[in-house]
Design a protein around this motif. Structure first.
Motif, PDB file in Angstrom:
ATOM      1  N   ILE A 109      29.128 -14.073 -20.524  1.00  0.00           N
ATOM      2  CA  ILE A 109      28.622 -14.904 -21.621  1.00  0.00           C
ATOM      3  C   ILE A 109      27.458 -14.132 -22.233  1.00  0.00           C
ATOM      4  N   PRO A 110      27.733 -13.160 -23.089  1.00  0.00           N
ATOM      5  CA  PRO A 110      26.689 -12.155 -23.416  1.00  0.00           C
ATOM      6  C   PRO A 110      25.595 -12.668 -24.345  1.00  0.00           C
ATOM      7  N   VAL A 111      25.024 -13.829 -24.055  1.00  0.00           N
ATOM      8  CA  VAL A 111      24.020 -14.400 -24.950  1.00  0.00           C
ATOM      9  C   VAL A 111      22.668 -13.688 -24.860  1.00  0.00           C
ATOM     10  N   ALA A 112      22.467 -12.877 -23.816  1.00  0.00           N
ATOM     11  CA  ALA A 112      21.213 -12.134 -23.733  1.00  0.00           C
ATOM     12  C   ALA A 112      21.077 -11.159 -24.900  1.00  0.00           C
ATOM     13  N   PHE A 113      22.214 -10.835 -25.538  1.00  0.00           N
ATOM     14  CA  PHE A 113      22.159  -9.936 -26.691  1.00  0.00           C
ATOM     15  C   PHE A 113      21.723 -10.669 -27.960  1.00  0.00           C
ATOM     16  N   MET A 114      21.582 -11.989 -27.880  1.00  0.00           N
ATOM     17  CA  MET A 114      21.092 -12.729 -29.048  1.00  0.00           C
ATOM     18  C   MET A 114      19.586 -12.574 -29.213  1.00  0.00           C
ATOM     19  N   ASN A 115      18.864 -12.452 -28.096  1.00  0.00           N
ATOM     20  CA  ASN A 115      17.411 -12.302 -28.252  1.00  0.00           C
ATOM     21  C   ASN A 115      16.782 -11.341 -27.243  1.00  0.00           C
ATOM     22  N   TYR A 116      17.162 -11.438 -25.974  1.00  0.00           N
ATOM     23  CA  TYR A 116      16.438 -10.679 -24.951  1.00  0.00           C
ATOM     24  C   TYR A 116      16.502  -9.161 -25.179  1.00  0.00           C
ATOM     25  N   TYR A 117      17.729  -8.624 -25.236  1.00  0.00           N
ATOM     26  CA  TYR A 117      17.840  -7.166 -25.367  1.00  0.00           C
ATOM     27  C   TYR A 117      17.279  -6.630 -26.677  1.00  0.00           C
ATOM     28  N   PRO A 118      17.649  -7.230 -27.846  1.00  0.00           N
ATOM     29  CA  PRO A 118      17.038  -6.701 -29.068  1.00  0.00           C
ATOM     30  C   PRO A 118      15.514  -6.875 -29.093  1.00  0.00           C
ATOM     31  N   ALA A 119      14.998  -7.926 -28.436  1.00  0.00           N
ATOM     32  CA  ALA A 119      13.545  -8.120 -28.421  1.00  0.00           C
ATOM     33  C   ALA A 119      12.860  -6.991 -27.642  1.00  0.00           C
ATOM     34  N   LEU A 120      13.525  -6.481 -26.596  1.00  0.00           N
ATOM     35  CA  LEU A 120      12.949  -5.361 -25.848  1.00  0.00           C
ATOM     36  C   LEU A 120      12.708  -4.185 -26.781  1.00  0.00           C
ATOM     37  N   MET A 121      13.690  -3.943 -27.661  1.00  0.00           N
ATOM     38  CA  MET A 121      13.551  -2.848 -28.620  1.00  0.00           C
ATOM     39  C   MET A 121      12.456  -3.173 -29.631  1.00  0.00           C
ATOM     40  N   LEU A 122      12.503  -4.378 -30.200  1.00  0.00           N
ATOM     41  CA  LEU A 122      11.589  -4.719 -31.292  1.00  0.00           C
ATOM     42  C   LEU A 122      10.149  -4.861 -30.823  1.00  0.00           C
ATOM     43  N   LEU A 123       9.944  -5.205 -29.543  1.00  0.00           N
ATOM     44  CA  LEU A 123       8.584  -5.359 -29.036  1.00  0.00           C
ATOM     45  C   LEU A 123       8.117  -4.110 -28.277  1.00  0.00           C
ATOM     46  N   GLY A 124       8.943  -3.068 -28.274  1.00  0.00           N
ATOM     47  CA  GLY A 124       8.553  -1.851 -27.580  1.00  0.00           C
ATOM     48  C   GLY A 124       8.462  -2.032 -26.074  1.00  0.00           C
TER      49      GLY A 124
ATOM     50  N   HIS B  37      11.157  -1.860 -19.702  1.00  0.00           N
ATOM     51  CA  HIS B  37      11.398  -3.011 -18.832  1.00  0.00           C
ATOM     52  C   HIS B  37      12.720  -2.912 -18.071  1.00  0.00           C
ATOM     53  N   ILE B  38      13.735  -2.329 -18.708  1.00  0.00           N
ATOM     54  CA  ILE B  38      15.055  -2.315 -18.079  1.00  0.00           C
ATOM     55  C   ILE B  38      15.458  -0.911 -17.630  1.00  0.00           C
ATOM     56  N   GLY B  39      14.505   0.022 -17.619  1.00  0.00           N
ATOM     57  CA  GLY B  39      14.735   1.343 -17.039  1.00  0.00           C
ATOM     58  C   GLY B  39      15.956   2.050 -17.568  1.00  0.00           C
ATOM     59  N   ALA B  40      16.841   2.404 -16.646  1.00  0.00           N
ATOM     60  CA  ALA B  40      18.011   3.196 -17.006  1.00  0.00           C
ATOM     61  C   ALA B  40      18.997   2.421 -17.881  1.00  0.00           C
ATOM     62  N   TRP B  41      18.823   1.123 -17.965  1.00  0.00           N
ATOM     63  CA  TRP B  41      19.736   0.309 -18.777  1.00  0.00           C
ATOM     64  C   TRP B  41      19.306   0.249 -20.242  1.00  0.00           C
ATOM     65  N   TRP B  42      18.365   1.136 -20.642  1.00  0.00           N
ATOM     66  CA  TRP B  42      17.791   1.073 -21.987  1.00  0.00           C
ATOM     67  C   TRP B  42      18.794   0.983 -23.133  1.00  0.00           C
ATOM     68  N   PRO B  43      20.006   1.598 -23.017  1.00  0.00           N
ATOM     69  CA  PRO B  43      20.909   1.482 -24.188  1.00  0.00           C
ATOM     70  C   PRO B  43      21.226   0.033 -24.546  1.00  0.00           C
TER      71      PRO B  43
ATOM     72  N   ALA C 244      22.202  -2.444 -28.150  1.00  0.00           N
ATOM     73  CA  ALA C 244      23.656  -2.653 -28.126  1.00  0.00           C
ATOM     74  C   ALA C 244      24.141  -3.916 -28.837  1.00  0.00           C
ATOM     75  N   SER C 245      23.228  -4.806 -29.252  1.00  0.00           N
ATOM     76  CA  SER C 245      23.669  -6.091 -29.809  1.00  0.00           C
ATOM     77  C   SER C 245      24.761  -5.986 -30.883  1.00  0.00           C
ATOM     78  N   PRO C 246      24.579  -5.092 -31.905  1.00  0.00           N
ATOM     79  CA  PRO C 246      25.623  -5.035 -32.939  1.00  0.00           C
ATOM     80  C   PRO C 246      26.990  -4.643 -32.368  1.00  0.00           C
ATOM     81  N   VAL C 247      27.002  -3.728 -31.412  1.00  0.00           N
ATOM     82  CA  VAL C 247      28.270  -3.312 -30.810  1.00  0.00           C
ATOM     83  C   VAL C 247      28.906  -4.464 -30.041  1.00  0.00           C
ATOM     84  N   VAL C 248      28.073  -5.154 -29.248  1.00  0.00           N
ATOM     85  CA  VAL C 248      28.578  -6.298 -28.485  1.00  0.00           C
ATOM     86  C   VAL C 248      29.174  -7.336 -29.433  1.00  0.00           C
TER      87      VAL C 248
END
Lengths: 266, 263
Positions: A209-224, A228-234, A238-242
């Motif tokens: 249920i990939p709802v973390a791509f609605m705010n959490y992951y893009p917010a990591l990028m936008l807030l610098g 926080h997620i180390g090697a999982w940085w991509p 990824a939100s647009p691709v997801v």
């Protein structure tokens, strides 16, 4: 008529139908605003009492909430009624979309608008503005561009998820409770940074249920906060691709559902 | 009285019919419990001294809030509003029982169903999985049960009044959203009142909403005990009676002026 101009015409008609009920409009907007202000204040009380929530300050949490609701607002404006698909199926009113010489999907999606999305958008935009100034962010064109992409991706992710879950009703006749359950997971992601939860939940909202791509992951990028997620940085980018993958999946499910649809009559 | 219980039993059975719904509700309650526990645990790990309580008490408070939510709010407002909108309210008025009493019986049945079939099992699972606590002693457990019943009465009558608004507006959805948000805030369901800033706390202590969640939950985790618990129960009883009075009065007004379309 091409699908897009057909859709726009349908939306114009739906808006006119909605405008018959003005009193509803005002109380509805007020209701949504009160609800969101109360929700944000609750989290605000908690986070300000403890300075931060797993490294997320109060304004960063407001940012998460706002980014989520901006994506959600477009969904709730134009696509909320996907959740009521089961009513169309049970009452047999779905047939109207199949009898006309146009895509059933366009006809269905243009059937209604839900003005409350305007209140969602207003709340998201003001929350975002407040967070932006309080966090002293200074974005360049890349960040602004990514913000727009992230919001649209959020809309698409919520829409495709809802469409797929609602399509269960083509087989079982019911889907509302299942939608409610997914919405609950979604709201958890809206309120709290995903990293306070255990591994199971994080994997769930990243993959199934990939709802973390609605705010959490893009917010990591936008807030610098990508580190926080180390090697999982991509994942932060990824939100647009997801969203695109989800669109593909949902289109497949929809085709499958239509193929085996048999009317309830009526 | 026999009639009263027959409506209660009926409501219980009606709710028990939908199996899939049962499982989905079960998962949904567990999810809510899981999320609130994650929040408290994170905050507690950050600053163990900020609570004045143990982590066990705090997590119990949060999870209990979700368990109570699963049955104490039976949504009487939706039933009334739907009956009014569709005109089916006339069938309720034809029943040989006072409407207010009928609603109370019906919602009591749904409440008992929610408690016995949804909340207790999930809470039992939560007890083992999340390491919850039991009330400090049997006396506290008894007071807690009484307090939950009073909390239900307060919640039911608020819902009854909200549902009655449908006689004027037909649609209560938007009002209901604001109402739910205000309840979850001022009732202390999510965040205990003593964590509120002073001003908000003063407001919350006057409102009847703390009777629904905060008071029963405080008795359960032991922050209210002895005379303090009794005076809190008195507060609940007073509000339950007042709201019942207001609800009857409001219903009396509505009933006198009611015209049902179609049917």
């Amino acid at each position: 008529m091409n699908p897009i101009s057909l859709y726009l015409r349908l939306v114009r008609i739906a808006i006119k139908a909605r405008m018959q009920y003005r009193a509803d409009f005002v109380t509805g907007i007020l209701g949504v605003i009160v609800m969101n202000v109360v929700n944000i204040s609750l989290i605000g009380i908690l986070v300000s009492r403890f300075a931060d929530l797993n490294g997320w300050t109060i304004w960063e949490v407001v940012f998460l909430y706002s980014l989520w609701i901006l994506g959600h607002s477009l969904f709730s404006l134009f696509m909320w009624h996907i959740r009521t698909l089961e009513d169309y199926l049970v009452q047999g009113t779905f047939d109207q979309f199949l009898l006309r010489p146009a895509s059933a999907f366009v006809l269905f999606i243009g059937r209604e608008v839900q003005y409350l999305g305007i209140a969602d958008f207003a709340i998201g935009a003001s929350g975002m503005a407040l967070a932006y100034s309080n966090l002293r962010l200074t974005w360049g064109p890349v960040e602004w561009g990514f913000l727009v992409l992230a919001i649209l991706a959020g809309t698409l992710i919520e829409m495709t998820l809802t469409l797929m879950i609602s399509s269960i009703a083509f087989w079982t006749g019911r889907s509302r409770r299942a939608n409610g359950l997914v919405m609950q997971v979604n709201v958890m992601v809206q309120y709290y940074p995903v990293d306070i939860f255990g591994a199971f939940f994080r994997v769930l909202v990243t993959s199934v249920i990939p709802v973390a791509f609605m705010n959490y992951y893009p917010a990591l990028m936008l807030l610098g906060k990508v580190e926080h997620i180390g090697a999982w940085w991509p994942l932060a980018y990824a939100s647009p691709v997801v969203a695109l993958v989800m669109v593909g999946l949902a289109a497949g499910v929809w085709q499958l559902a239509l193929r085996q649809y048999s009317s309830a009559g009526g | 009285m026999k009639l009263f219980w027959s409506f209660t039993r009926q409501a219980f059975h009606n709710t028990a019919v939908y199996r899939v719904e049962f499982w989905i509700r079960l998962v949904s309650i567990l999810l809510a419990m899981y999320s609130i526990r994650a929040v408290w645990q994170t905050l507690y790990t950050q600053r163990p001294d900020a609570f004045g309580l143990t982590l066990g008490q705090m997590v119990t408070y949060g999870v209990l809030g979700m368990a109570l939510h699963a049955f104490i709010d039976t949504g009487s407002e939706w039933y009334i509003a739907t009956q009014v909108r569709t005109g089916a309210i006339d069938t309720d008025l034809l029943k040989p029982i006072d409407f207010h009493v009928h609603m109370l019986a019906r919602n009591l049945g749904e409440m008992l169903f929610g408690m016995g079939v949804m909340a207790l099992p999930t809470y039992a699972i939560g007890y083992f999985v999340f390491g919850l606590q039991l009330p400090p002693d049997a006396g506290a457990a008894g007071l807690f049960a009484l307090s939950v019943l009073l909390g239900f009465l307060v919640q039911f009558h608020l819902g009854f009044l909200l549902g009655s608004v449908a006689f004027a507006t037909l649609d209560i959805r938007s009002i209901a959203w604001a109402y739910f948000a205000v309840i979850s805030f001022f009732s202390g369901q999510m965040v205990p009142l003593w964590m509120f800033p002073d001003g908000l706390r003063a407001v919350a202590e006057v409102l009847p909403l703390q009777a629904v969640y905060y008071i029963p939950m405080s008795i359960y985790i032991g922050t209210y005990s002895g005379p303090e618990a009794w005076s809190a129960l008195g507060f609940q009883a007073l509000w339950a009676l007042t709201l019942a009075g207001v609800a009857r009065l409001a219903w009396h007004q509505v009933h006198r002026r009611l015209t049902v379309q179609g049917g």
